[in-house]
Design an enzyme around this catalytic site. Structure first.
Site, PDB file in Angstrom:
ATOM      1  N   ARG A  48      -2.369  10.554   1.259  1.00 37.34           N
ATOM      2  CA  ARG A  48      -1.342   9.784   0.540  1.00 37.34           C
ATOM      3  C   ARG A  48      -1.975   8.615  -0.213  1.00 37.34           C
ATOM      4  NH1 ARG A  48       2.068   7.667   4.666  1.00 37.34           N
ATOM      5  NH2 ARG A  48       0.649   8.563   6.202  1.00 37.34           N
ATOM      6  N   HIS A  91       2.344   9.521  13.999  1.00 35.79           N
ATOM      7  CA  HIS A  91       1.766   9.526  12.649  1.00 35.79           C
ATOM      8  C   HIS A  91       2.589  10.496  11.799  1.00 35.79           C
ATOM      9  CE1 HIS A  91      -0.997  10.015   9.335  1.00 35.79           C
ATOM     10  NE2 HIS A  91      -1.797   9.096   9.840  1.00 35.79           N
TER      11      HIS A  91
END
Length: 548
Positions: free
Chosen positions: A346, A326
């Site tokens: 994000r 990740h």
């Protein structure tokens, strides 16, 4: 070392550059990569493409298949179980359905098996630690489901398939996308509290590699909210759970069907023989193997036990030549290295920038591509190196309040705010330092859409299974995975037990496997499953021996 607002002074000089370019960066985002550009950066910087990370398995049904070294080490190990210690004529538990794993997939399977007519006292959940100690509980960002007019399960299907590099099993992708809306409806009926707007409609965001806003979330602790709700439901129904009892091997009967398992009671040191008509494997992933030496987001019990046990009885494995790192594991402070900063950060608009404050990648590329871009930036000297030597790039969290209004970060990312505040870092005002961390086991035990493995009597669901996500999983599809396939496992196992009779139990397959391992010449002390990871190190181990 002089510290300023939680960061060493030398990092703060870089933070000033990030702050100076913040407003300009919001208005000039990097464009998404083409498929060709994605392939190029993956081949140069992602560990799946690095030499020396994988080798061929030399034993079992997948002999000759390429997998990560740490997985092969598990498969080329003697069983941790001494079969001479087990009396198979003494049955400690006799049930219709044995569920191995007390996380999301196992709990959902138990509920739907019960709904499908299996009495609660004919179901047994056996779990290594406590009920709910699992990656399911730790998932943050959200769960995907196409339930808006501008979206559809077909579009969701295409996103999943493309994100997996077109290597997923189509029947599993179809099940994942098609079942998603009914899972959200079921959650609502149980009382899961998803984020909603003032009109009562779901607040849905996008994730990396997705083409629509379809991620449902409960702030930044979605997994905990779902797990809390389904665990409460299992407890209300009084479905039996055996805690602190890791399963060490599966049992076969004389017809070759999986017929239960042997569990080890950590508290009493006893073995339990469990006979079952159907066995559902829901043991989760393998992040604690730290493949390629990455830190991990996973809980302590994620040691790949299910892969080993399934392989010993003849189930095949797929897509274990890939891992999911990740992109936004925490890189600083040291106490939280490897812990996940949710992709929702994000999704809400925060942009990754390098030490000069410059954006270098579209923020919502698929996870493998985003991670490769982070690694490139650090290897080419545009990252920040912490005092402990950990590299990282900035994730500019203060952008979120600028885009969505003051208070958004504290409202929607309460867990993130609280975690960094413990170290004197205010993510509302300052960016955070991130670097890829080992997050998800893309592959696993191959299943079909009924969650059946190639071995009769053995079902699998959740992260231990393989074929759903291909070579890369998209955000929000792991919570969906354990719900969709946990549900299917419960339903189809309940159907299976109606016509199943268990024969004479045996562990002969373990003895045969051990002989094959011995022929490979591997060290005799190498055994699997490993149950819990070893972090004590040589000095601590030496001291432990002194005490004994």
């Amino acid at each position: 070392m002089k510290m300023i607002e939680g960061y060493p002074e030398y990092m703060y000089e870089s933070i000033k550059l990030v702050e100076a370019k913040r407003h300009e960066n919001i208005s000039r985002q990097v464009k998404p990569m083409s498929l060709e550009e994605r392939e190029r950066i993956l081949k140069r910087f992602h560990p799946d493409y690095m030499e020396g990370t994988k080798r061929e398995v030399r034993i079992g049904i997948d002999k000759g298949k390429l997998m990560y070294n740490g997985i092969v080490d598990l498969l080329e190990s003697r069983s941790a179980l001494d079969t001479k210690e087990i009396d198979l004529t003494r049955i400690d538990f006799d049930v219709d359905i044995l569920i191995i794993g007390g996380g999301g997939a196992g709990t959902v399977a138990a509920l739907f098996a019960n709904d499908s007519g299996v009495p609660r006292d004919r179901i047994l959940i056996v779990t290594k630690l406590r009920h709910g100690d699992a990656n399911s509980m730790m998932a943050q960002g959200g769960i995907q489901a196409a339930d808006r007019p501008e979206d559809s399960p077909v579009i969701h299907y295409l996103d999943i398939y493309g994100g997996g590099h077109f290597t997923n099993k189509p029947e599993l992708v179809r099940a994942l996308a098609m079942d998603a809306p009914l899972i959200i409806k079921w959650h609502e009926e149980l009382g899961v509290m998803y984020d909603r707007d003032d009109e009562g409609e779901f607040l849905e965001l996008s994730g990396g590699g997705t083409s629509r806003n379809r991620m449902h979330s409960a702030k930044d602790y979605t997994g905990m909210e779902i797990m809390r709700t389904i665990r409460d439901e299992a407890r209300n129904r009084e479905i039996p759970v055996l805690e602190f009892c890791p399963v060490v091997e599966l049992l076969l009967d004389d017809s070759g069907a999986v017929s239960g398992a042997v569990a080890f009671n950590i508290e009493t040191g006893e073995y339990h023989v469990i006979r079952a008509k159907a066995t559902i494997l829901a043991t989760g992933g393998s992040g604690r193997l730290h493949l390629c030496d990455y830190p991990t987001t996973n809980h302590y019990g994620a040691t790949g036990d299910g892969l080993v046990m399934a392989y010993h009885v003849g189930a095949n494995l797929v897509d274990l030549d890939t891992i999911q790192i990740h992109p936004t594991g925490d890189a600083y402070p040291d106490a939280v290295i490897g812990i996940l900063t949710t992709e929702k950060v994000r999704g809400l608009g925060a942009i990754p920038v390098n030490k000069n404050g410059d954006p270098f990648v579209f923020p919502l590329e698929p996870r493998d591509v985003e991670s490769a871009a982070f690694i490139r930036e650090c290897r080419e000297g545009r990252g920040i190196v912490t005092p402990s030597g950990m590299p990282g790039v900035w994730l500019d969290t203060p952008m979120i309040d600028i885009i969505h209004g003051e208070g958004t970060i504290e409202k929607k990312l309460a867990g993130e705010v609280r975690r960094f505040r413990r170290f004197g870092i205010n993510i509302v005002k300052l960016p955070i330092l991130v670097y890829p961390t080992l997050h998800y086991q893309n592959g696993g035990v191959e299943i079909n859409a009924r969650t059946e493995t190639r071995v009769p009597g053995l079902f699998a669901a959740g992260e231990v299974s393989g074929g759903v996500h291909g070579k890369n999983r998209l955000m929000g599809n792991s919570l969906l995975d354990f719900n969709v396939f946990g549900r299917r496992a419960g339903i189809y196992a309940a159907e299976y037990v109606k016509k199943r009779t268990v024969g004479k139990l045996t562990l002969r397959h373990i003895e045969e496997y051990n002989r094959a391992v011995e022929a490979l010449g591997v060290p005799p002390e190498r055994k699997a499953p490993i149950i819990l990871p070893e972090y004590r190190g040589k000095e601590a181990m030496a001291r432990a021996l002194d005490i004994l």
